[in-house]
Design a protein around this motif. Structure first.
Motif, mmCIF file in Angstrom:
data_model
loop_
_atom_site.group_PDB
_atom_site.id
_atom_site.type_symbol
_atom_site.label_atom_id
_atom_site.label_comp_id
_atom_site.label_asym_id
_atom_site.label_seq_id
_atom_site.Cartn_x
_atom_site.Cartn_y
_atom_site.Cartn_z
ATOM 1 N N ASP A 298 0.821 -1.207 0.000
ATOM 2 C CA ASP A 298 0.000 0.000 0.000
ATOM 3 C C ASP A 298 0.856 1.259 0.000
ATOM 4 N N GLU A 299 1.954 1.258 0.758
ATOM 5 C CA GLU A 299 2.856 2.410 0.815
ATOM 6 C C GLU A 299 3.438 2.709 -0.562
ATOM 7 N N ALA A 300 3.871 1.658 -1.261
ATOM 8 C CA ALA A 300 4.471 1.837 -2.575
ATOM 9 C C ALA A 300 3.428 2.267 -3.607
ATOM 10 N N VAL A 301 2.211 1.735 -3.509
ATOM 11 C CA VAL A 301 1.146 2.132 -4.439
ATOM 12 C C VAL A 301 0.823 3.610 -4.268
ATOM 13 N N ASP A 302 0.736 4.084 -3.023
ATOM 14 C CA ASP A 302 0.487 5.511 -2.781
ATOM 15 C C ASP A 302 1.612 6.366 -3.363
ATOM 16 N N ALA A 303 2.857 5.901 -3.211
ATOM 17 C CA ALA A 303 3.991 6.646 -3.774
ATOM 18 C C ALA A 303 3.916 6.674 -5.295
ATOM 19 N N LEU A 304 3.476 5.563 -5.897
ATOM 20 C CA LEU A 304 3.347 5.510 -7.357
ATOM 21 C C LEU A 304 2.286 6.495 -7.836
ATOM 22 N N ILE A 305 1.182 6.591 -7.121
ATOM 23 C CA ILE A 305 0.130 7.538 -7.477
ATOM 24 C C ILE A 305 0.637 8.968 -7.339
ATOM 25 N N THR A 306 1.405 9.229 -6.275
ATOM 26 C CA THR A 306 1.984 10.562 -6.097
ATOM 27 C C THR A 306 2.920 10.910 -7.244
ATOM 28 N N ALA A 307 3.752 9.942 -7.659
ATOM 29 C CA ALA A 307 4.672 10.181 -8.781
ATOM 30 C C ALA A 307 3.904 10.495 -10.052
ATOM 31 N N ALA A 308 2.826 9.743 -10.312
ATOM 32 C CA ALA A 308 2.034 9.975 -11.523
ATOM 33 C C ALA A 308 1.328 11.316 -11.474
ATOM 34 N N ALA A 309 0.811 11.703 -10.300
ATOM 35 C CA ALA A 309 0.062 12.954 -10.187
ATOM 36 C C ALA A 309 0.947 14.177 -10.373
ATOM 37 N N GLY A 310 2.186 14.114 -9.908
ATOM 38 C CA GLY A 310 3.053 15.286 -9.979
ATOM 39 C C GLY A 310 4.132 15.215 -11.025
ATOM 40 N N GLY A 311 4.200 14.110 -11.792
ATOM 41 C CA GLY A 311 5.266 13.972 -12.775
ATOM 42 C C GLY A 311 6.626 13.831 -12.129
ATOM 43 N N HIS A 312 6.686 13.158 -10.972
ATOM 44 C CA HIS A 312 7.928 13.036 -10.204
ATOM 45 C C HIS A 312 8.717 11.798 -10.609
ATOM 46 N N HIS A 313 10.045 11.926 -10.610
ATOM 47 C CA HIS A 313 10.927 10.786 -10.809
ATOM 48 C C HIS A 313 11.047 10.035 -9.484
ATOM 49 N N MET A 314 11.223 8.711 -9.564
ATOM 50 C CA MET A 314 11.264 7.947 -8.324
ATOM 51 C C MET A 314 12.273 6.808 -8.399
ATOM 52 N N MET A 315 12.714 6.395 -7.206
ATOM 53 C CA MET A 315 13.614 5.252 -7.082
ATOM 54 C C MET A 315 13.017 4.279 -6.077
#
Length: 509
Positions: free
Chosen positions: A202-219
């Protein structure tokens, strides 16, 4: 006989330039010359055109023939000029109508038997012809589908030179030939990869949604089997669908890469090069014709680098320019090819070379120095350009085998992403930015959008202690605004800022 003219297109990156192809016979020793800065492949068109005309029943006069490609200062590459050279020479000999070919753009390679062979980059070439005001283009039969994606043009598809010559008024027998096909590339359908398949993250899914919403790069950092690749492959499915203009950009890049393009794909592209890929494979290149690399093919989509520390250091550093500017330039002798490269970067790495460092119940066999060297393969400047740095743990066996599905489906997540992006777009209306990940940090640190002192206090202390750089400070602010857009609270508070710090630093709670 007099000078005959038709048109072709020279590609420099994704930019097309109209080239006037002139053919002229003179009463001198028989010779066939092409001038106007052709490369070696284009110079070899002499023999291809001569044999294709002869085998199509369209003999050329035995006189000196000069073909000029104008403007002469523009480098011309590849075999896509064959058809235009052939029809210009036939018109100069009086075999086809000069008026007909003058208003037509011809694109295609010729076989020695006169068959038309497909060429890469037809879509951007046809698009350049349409922008230049042309209304008719002739392409190989195999490239017809992608040429027809450009509106407002009459696309004539041909399987042979004889068919083209007959359409321009030549008296020649047209024999049916089997069209040459373009190889297809199978792509995974992102609609079939649903976030509901991700269980216990769930933590990672929320982070993925945040990345998609803001156009953020992630690791994503974690041991093998934690689901890093599974998460990354579901990111395109929750991104907003591409509009027609964006889909045309993506299709043009695929066409340049030599892929068959039959329709505009609304789903964001996904590129996942192997960790053995060189810097040229990522950036793009070639000695004569520059082909787009994985960075360019990921334009408007996602670039996923699994096992990131295993990539060459020079290949990873090549990411820094496109991450900042959204474009990449490939320099070659005599020309510079510029490609769009605006993508979301997702990196994945293990905690150590063996993958077991810090994993409960597993034994790490790596010495401390090897662990430090492994982590240091990602340079500081590249790490600073990553907005979200999240640690992912393995899912318990009881949950992995339970058969349950997450309540957060890709459709639900995409709706949240679209709402958050609409809020951000309204905030940045009148500016060149549409997502928070693209906004310069000074716009968030100063002026009306500056957070209250009590809200930004934890971030200020982290900057003073040196635990975050100024670039990381700005990225935390961007994430905080994205979290506020997702929650609909108007502006970030202490909760959003704390969550943003967690996502940036990748600390376990």
């Amino acid at each position: 006989m007099t000078t005959a003219r038709t048109w072709a297109v020279a590609l420099t990156g994704v930019d097309g330039h109209l080239v006037e192809v002139e053919a002229d016979y003179s009463n001198q020793t028989p010779e066939f010359r092409i001038i106007g800065l052709p490369d070696k492949a284009l110079g070899e068109a002499v023999q291809r055109v001569r044999n294709a005309c002869s085998n199509s029943g369209l003999d050329m006069p035995r006189r000196r023939l000069t073909v000029n490609l104008s403007p002469a200062s523009l480098p011309k590459h590849g075999s896509g000029f064959d058809l235009s050279i052939a029809v210009a020479t036939l018109a100069a000999a009086g075999s086809v109508s000069m008026e007909s070919i003058r208003a037509t753009v011809h694109i295609g390679e010729l076989g020695l038997d006169g068959r038309m062979r497909p060429v890469p980059g037809v879509l951007p070439a046809v698009y350049a012809a349409a922008r230049a005001g042309f209304r008719r283009v002739v392409v190989p039969h195999a490239n017809a589908a992608e040429a027809q994606l450009v509106p407002g043009l009459e696309v004539r598809a041909a399987a042979s030179l004889a068919e083209v010559a007959a359409a321009h008024g030549a008296e020649v027998e047209v024999v049916d030939v089997e069209p040459v096909a373009v190889p297809t590339v199978e792509r995974a359908d992102a609609d079939l990869l649903d976030l509901a398949d991700v269980v216990g993250q769930d933590e990672a899914v929320d982070a993925l949604i945040t990345a998609a919403a803001g156009g953020h790069h992630m690791m994503l950092s974690g041991p093998p089997g934690a689901g890093k690749t599974m998460l990354a492959r579901r990111l395109p499915g929750i991104l907003p669908r591409l509009d027609d203009a964006q889909a045309l950009e993506v299709a043009a890049i695929r066409s340049l890469a030599g892929e068959a393009v039959t329709r505009l794909e609304p789903i964001a592209p996904f590129e996942a090069p192997h960790h053995s890929a060189s810097a040229i494979a990522l950036v793009g290149g070639g000695s004569r014709v520059v082909r787009p690399g994985a960075i360019v093919r990921a334009h408007r989509g996602v670039l996923f680098l699994d096992e990131t520390p295993e990539f060459q250091r020079v290949a990873l550093d090549a990411l820094r320019q496109p991450l900042e500017s959204g474009r990449i330039e490939v320099h070659r002798a005599g020309f510079v090819a510029s490609f769009p490269a605006r993508f979301q970067l997702v990196l994945a790495m293990n905690p150590c070379p063996c993958g077991n460092y810090g994993v409960r119940g597993a034994e790490c066999t790596c010495p401390p120095m090897a662990i430090r060297r492994y982590a240091a393969r990602l340079s500081g400047p590249l790490r600073d350009r990553i907005d979200i740095d999240l640690q992912v743990a393995r899912v318990a066996a009881s949950r992995a085998t339970s058969g349950e599905r997450s309540a957060t489906t890709s459709d639900v997540a995409r709706a949240r992403v679209l709402d958050a992006r609409a809020t951000a777009a309204e905030r940045w209306r009148g500016s060149p930015w549409r997502v928070n990940g693209d906004v310069p940090g000074e716009r968030l640190r100063q002026g009306a959008l500056r957070l209250a002192p009590n809200v930004r206090a934890p971030l200020d202390r982290a900057l003073e202690r040196g635990t975050v750089t100024l670039r990381a400070y700005d990225r935390v602010l961007r994430i905080a605004w994205t979290l506020a857009d997702i929650s609909g609270c108007g502006a970030p508070g202490l909760e959003e800022l704390g969550r943003a710090l967690f996502l940036k630093k990748g600390l376990l709670g």
